[in-house]
Scaffold this motif. Structure first.
Motif, PDB file in Angstrom:
ATOM      1  N   ALA A 148      -9.979  -7.233  -3.621  1.00 11.97           N
ATOM      2  CA  ALA A 148      -8.900  -6.957  -2.657  1.00 11.97           C
ATOM      3  C   ALA A 148      -8.202  -8.251  -2.242  1.00 11.97           C
TER       4      ALA A 148
ATOM      5  N   ALA B 249      -4.464  -5.564   2.449  1.00 15.89           N
ATOM      6  CA  ALA B 249      -5.711  -5.512   1.678  1.00 15.89           C
ATOM      7  C   ALA B 249      -6.380  -4.208   2.063  1.00 15.89           C
TER       8      ALA B 249
ATOM      9  N   THR C 265      -4.262  -9.068  -2.916  1.00 16.69           N
ATOM     10  CA  THR C 265      -3.414  -9.398  -1.769  1.00 16.69           C
ATOM     11  C   THR C 265      -2.734 -10.738  -1.979  1.00 16.69           C
TER      12      THR C 265
END
Length: 175
Positions: free
Chosen positions: A29, A45, A33
């Motif tokens: 994540a 995220a 991001t």
């Protein structure tokens, strides 16, 4: 990753479990991001069902991050990289004004902060005519080709992965 873990703990009042799967999903994540923030001013995220509470309730990760936050988190690393560039140039008796062209390669070179800092340090915009990932691939192919034609030992100072120290929960502190 640390920023997302801190924001998660701050929001939910619980630390992330020392589960390698949870930390890998968090790393994924964070990477997504970071990539999104190369194009946009803000990104979220999101990791559904990141972990469970003691009572079995699932907790999602949802953290909005701005490019300014990412810049603040990574500026020290970019500055350190530029300091290494200055040290290498100084070791050869050169300055940034002696460099005719700056070519950035690799994924991190997409970050607007990197472009701004390099332009500031070298007094000119870096060359944008080369795809950063293709340049790495071509360099690897050229290295492989040259290594295949050399019959003696060749010392290569580039690693395909980070070296680090193992931490609890299967995590690693990169050196």
């Amino acid at each position: 990753v640390d920023h997302l873990a801190f924001r998660f703990s701050e929001k939910h009042g619980v630390p992330l479990p020392e589960d390698p799967v949870v930390w890998q999903r968090l790393r994924d994540a964070a990477e997504e991001t970071k990539i999104a923030l190369s194009e946009a001013e803000r990104a979220s995220a999101r990791v559904p069902y990141l972990c469970r509470t003691d009572d079995g309730r699932t907790i999602d990760l949802e953290v909005e991050v701005t490019r300014a936050e990412l810049d603040a988190l990574t500026e020290r690393l970019v500055d350190r990289s530029l300091e290494v560039c200055r040290e290498v140039l100084a070791a050869k008796g050169l300055t940034t004004s002696d460099v005719q062209e700056v070519l950035l390669v690799g994924g991190q070179s997409r970050m607007p902060l990197v472009w701004r800092k390099v332009a500031q340090a070298f007094g000119r915009e870096p060359n944008r005519s080369v795809h950063p990932d293709e340049a790495v691939a071509i360099g690897a192919a050229l290295l492989a080709d040259s290594a295949a034609r050399i019959d003696s030992v060749v010392l290569i100072d580039v690693l395909a992965m980070g070296i680090g120290v193992g931490l609890p929960g299967g995590r690693m502190a990169t050196l």
